[in-house]
Design a protein around this motif. Sequence first.
Motif, PDB file in Angstrom:
ATOM      1  N   LYS A 173       0.899  -1.152   0.043  1.00  0.00           N
ATOM      2  CA  LYS A 173      -0.128  -0.021   0.125  1.00  0.00           C
ATOM      3  C   LYS A 173       0.868   1.152  -0.075  1.00  0.00           C
ATOM      4  CE  LYS A 173      -4.036  -2.142   2.320  1.00  0.00           C
ATOM      5  NZ  LYS A 173      -4.817  -2.103   3.634  1.00  0.00           N
ATOM      6  N   THR A 174       2.039   1.223   0.736  1.00  0.00           N
ATOM      7  CA  THR A 174       3.081   2.502   0.715  1.00  0.00           C
ATOM      8  C   THR A 174       3.374   2.408  -0.397  1.00  0.00           C
ATOM      9  OG1 THR A 174       3.366   1.811   3.334  1.00  0.00           O
ATOM     10  CG2 THR A 174       4.950   3.450   1.965  1.00  0.00           C
ATOM     11  N   ARG A 175       3.955   1.509  -0.997  1.00  0.00           N
ATOM     12  CA  ARG A 175       4.570   1.592  -2.417  1.00  0.00           C
ATOM     13  C   ARG A 175       3.705   2.128  -3.552  1.00  0.00           C
ATOM     14  NH1 ARG A 175       9.360  -1.202  -3.191  1.00  0.00           N
ATOM     15  NH2 ARG A 175      10.211  -2.401  -1.149  1.00  0.00           N
ATOM     16  N   THR A 176       2.411   1.758  -3.459  1.00  0.00           N
ATOM     17  CA  THR A 176       1.427   2.370  -4.576  1.00  0.00           C
ATOM     18  C   THR A 176       0.768   3.542  -4.035  1.00  0.00           C
ATOM     19  OG1 THR A 176      -0.189   0.664  -3.347  1.00  0.00           O
ATOM     20  CG2 THR A 176       1.080  -0.270  -5.237  1.00  0.00           C
ATOM     21  N   GLY A 177       1.113   4.097  -2.866  1.00  0.00           N
ATOM     22  CA  GLY A 177       0.445   5.372  -2.458  1.00  0.00           C
ATOM     23  C   GLY A 177      -1.305   5.070  -2.007  1.00  0.00           C
ATOM     24  N   THR A 178      -1.273   4.012  -1.640  1.00  0.00           N
ATOM     25  CA  THR A 178      -2.671   3.638  -1.176  1.00  0.00           C
ATOM     26  C   THR A 178      -2.913   3.885   0.485  1.00  0.00           C
ATOM     27  OG1 THR A 178      -2.913   2.000  -2.988  1.00  0.00           O
ATOM     28  CG2 THR A 178      -4.384   1.794  -1.007  1.00  0.00           C
ATOM     29  N   PRO A 179      -3.843   4.519   0.953  1.00  0.00           N
ATOM     30  CA  PRO A 179      -3.905   4.741   2.228  1.00  0.00           C
ATOM     31  C   PRO A 179      -4.172   3.300   3.122  1.00  0.00           C
ATOM     32  CG  PRO A 179      -5.409   6.312   1.128  1.00  0.00           C
ATOM     33  CD  PRO A 179      -4.779   5.298   0.048  1.00  0.00           C
ATOM     34  N   LEU A 180      -3.581   3.228   4.269  1.00  0.00           N
ATOM     35  CA  LEU A 180      -3.404   1.957   5.012  1.00  0.00           C
ATOM     36  C   LEU A 180      -4.774   1.351   5.222  1.00  0.00           C
ATOM     37  CD1 LEU A 180      -0.233   2.576   7.260  1.00  0.00           C
ATOM     38  CD2 LEU A 180      -0.266   1.211   5.062  1.00  0.00           C
ATOM     39  N   LYS A 181      -5.879   2.265   5.536  1.00  0.00           N
ATOM     40  CA  LYS A 181      -6.881   1.709   5.785  1.00  0.00           C
ATOM     41  C   LYS A 181      -7.764   1.533   4.560  1.00  0.00           C
ATOM     42  CE  LYS A 181      -7.350   4.425  10.322  1.00  0.00           C
ATOM     43  NZ  LYS A 181      -7.991   5.254  11.411  1.00  0.00           N
TER      44      LYS A 181
END
Length: 595
Positions: free
Chosen positions: A275-283
Amino acid sequence: MKQFFKFVLASMLGVFIMGIIVVLILAAVIAGVVSSAGSEKSTDVEPNSIMHMAFTTPITERTPNNPLAGLSFLGLNSEKSIGLNDILANIKKAKKDGNIKGIFLDESYMSSGQATTEEIRNALIDFKKSKKFVIAYSEVYTQGFYYLATAADKVYINPKGIFEFTGFSSQTTFLKGALDKLGIEAQIIKVGTFKSAVEPLVLTKMSDPNRLQVTSYLGSLYDHFLTGISKSRGINKDSLFNYANEGSVQFPEDALRLKLVDGLKYKDEILDDLKTRTGTPLKSNLASVELGDYTKSKSDNVKDDDDDASSNRIAIVYANGEITGGDGDDNSIGSERISRAIRKVRLDNKVKAVVLRVNSPGGSSLASDVIWREVALTKKVKPIIVSMGDYAASGGYYISCAADSIFAEPNTITGSIGIFAILPNMQKLFNDKLGVTFDGVKTGKYADLGDISRPLSPEERAILQNNVNHGYDDFTKAVAAGRGKTQEYINSIGQGRVWTGAQAIKIGLVDRLGNINDAVASAAKKAKLKNYNLVAYPEQKSIFNQIDGDLTSQMRTKMMQSELGDNYRVYMQIKGITQIMRTPQARLPYDIVIK
């Protein structure tokens, strides 16, 4: 009595009508599935997605044409699988797809040959040239999956996981003792010092020549395995050898300490990292697309400069499985079906070049010669290039040798240029074990040649040996002509000896190391094509043929595996023996099982 017959007839009629209803319902269900499959929509790929790759089913050469894949019927699951053709195509497409940010290589059991794993691994390495990431994770790393995973930027293992790193071994099951107890003698006629396919029937351990060749090709495979890991992980190859040889990797912590992996993480931690690598919020949910579903994607973000409307074609003819007479199927090479496909592309003026994809341990020498003839004829009118998969040995090499050029992976198993025949003598079984005897008359001395109820006479054995010698002479002549060598030289590297692709290129059996895409590029260059379309042959079976064959075969296989457990492999080996006791064979030793 009258009432009894009325009852029986009424029951029979009821069963008959019910049977018709069931058939009609089944036909309707199948028709609906086929119809929906035909109108299946493309897969949408969301921005900032990852492509999820997990190999849980055997990897075939081509994705099966099976609209019922993934469905459950009568307690049987028709597993959804993807072929190497679509795996490589999807990785290449994802490289250019702006919506795909990286690949998640998830825990897998690599049920594939080493050359297949090599092609996927090289595709992942090429994918990384796009500056996109590849992350690998598993709870259990087999050596095969770990080799694939080392193509990734980061390799992670579950903190309580299992990491296998012990080296390669090859084992053969010997059946002579069992045959002796049954009173069956395997009468062997062969050519080739190293033609060891017959050894399990006449010996209780490996012969010295066979041990020599297995040591040689296993060493070549292992050296390539260690070299690849060494290059990817930056670890000295000798150190890797010592880690395996000394059993240094017992726990995940050992793998981390020795830098074989980059970290110990649970699955939730891997997902957060993605998620961090793709810029996706953790929630939020991670956007992803399955490897198999990506085949149907039509993303506007794919920058593809390869598509064209050219009428020029390069045909890929898939020859996969053991070589037999007749039509065969998608998992066996029927000489009729494959030779017909090669003939068709040879006569098609739109097809400017041919790539013959061979993944075969060999089989019937006669069937191999039938296919070889079509390859030789094609070479006279248009370029034909061979791409070797996991195996292209014995009969698999026979059908390859007439091509303009041969490509193989370093860990392809090839060579095994030799011929053998097996005729069982079951006299003791019939006479001593079962008390069965035979008697009859014949009009000629050799009228009952091949009778399994008695041993061969010296004259009969000489006839069969002459036939096998003649087949070997034809084989070595064909290889010599195709490879531009003398027959004496081919005989010196033949004798049934097995080689890896890395070894074969040094002795002239292979021209270049490379994958199927390299073979296609070579074919295009030889045909002087810049723009072309790829077409695949032979045509895959229809869904109705698959239903009849796949479900029946799956039911039988599941029952046998359930009953026999680990002995299922031995059963398949014995079954293979009965299948080859018919005509002279050009095939590999029974099972090259590398662990």
